[in-house]
Design an enzyme around this catalytic site. Structure first.
Site, PDB file in Angstrom:
ATOM      1  N   CYS A   1       0.847  -1.198   0.000  1.00 64.15           N
ATOM      2  CA  CYS A   1       0.000   0.000   0.000  1.00 64.15           C
ATOM      3  C   CYS A   1       0.880   1.245   0.000  1.00 64.15           C
ATOM      4  CB  CYS A   1      -0.886   0.044   1.240  1.00 64.15           C
ATOM      5  SG  CYS A   1      -2.068  -1.292   1.384  1.00 64.15           S
ATOM      6  N   ASP A   2       0.326   2.319  -0.527  1.00 62.16           N
ATOM      7  CA  ASP A   2       0.995   3.609  -0.452  1.00 62.16           C
ATOM      8  C   ASP A   2      -0.066   4.700  -0.456  1.00 62.16           C
ATOM      9  OD1 ASP A   2       3.816   4.851  -0.576  1.00 62.16           O
ATOM     10  OD2 ASP A   2       2.592   6.089  -1.907  1.00 62.16           O
TER      11      ASP A   2
END
Length: 195
Positions: A69-70
């Protein structure tokens, strides 16, 4: 026997979100150099970064799902990841206060068994309170904003300065639980396979 979920993230908030829904992930930090990625738009940027983080970890596992995730915040055309230092955090908050930002969280899921990858993006509008310089400085002095994309932690003191959200609450914390569940379904899994 549950299927292993490997979280390619150092974020305690993401780990806690997964644990809250009954998933105890294996945490492996990717240490991917985010500065190597340039993208034309914010949505593409976060999806690419999430995928790169997951791909960095994937070769270390023969089975299970890898989740990368980012998150970034976009306010008035400016994209904010984690601030470098307190002065940058103060400057950002002075621009963010009273504004509406868009929090993008890229999600990448790699199925090691089937060698498939999915990428998606959660998008949530964040309405920030119009807070004073004194409040901004006091908040930044807690150092909480230095650890978060967008300089605030919704699940911490930063939640005091968010007036409302439009969209997924958990997305702002770093992992959209509804989007994650849908990605599992798209791969043919149920969330209960990971309990």
């Amino acid at each position: 026997m549950s299927i292993p979920l490997i979280l390619a993230s150092a974020s305690p908030a993401r780990k806690k979100l997964l644990q809250m829904v009954g998933i105890d992930p294996i945490v492996r930090v990717s240490n991917f150099d985010e500065s190597t990625i340039n993208a034309d738009d914010t949505l593409h940027l976060v999806q690419t970064l999430a995928q790169c983080k997951a791909q960095t970890i994937a070769p270390k596992f023969d089975t299970g799902l890898i989740l990368g995730c980012d998150s970034v915040l976009e306010v008035a055309g400016e994209v904010y990841g984690k601030p470098k230092d307190k002065s940058e955090a103060i400057e950002r908050w002075q621009k963010m206060r009273g504004q509406v930002g868009t929090l993008y969280t890229g999600h990448a899921l790699i199925d090691r068994v089937n060698n498939q990858t999915l990428t998606r993006c959660g998008i949530t509008k964040v309405h920030f309170a119009n807070i004073s310089d004194e409040t901004i400085i006091a908040y930044v002095d807690t150092e909480e904003p230095l650890k978060c994309a967008g300089c605030f932690a919704l699940e911490g003191k930063g939640g005091l300065f968010v007036e409302r959200l439009e969209g997924c609450h958990s997305n702002v914390i770093g992992l959209s639980l509804p989007l994650f569940r849908q990605m599992l379904t798209d791969f043919g899994y149920q969330i209960t396979d990971f309990w």
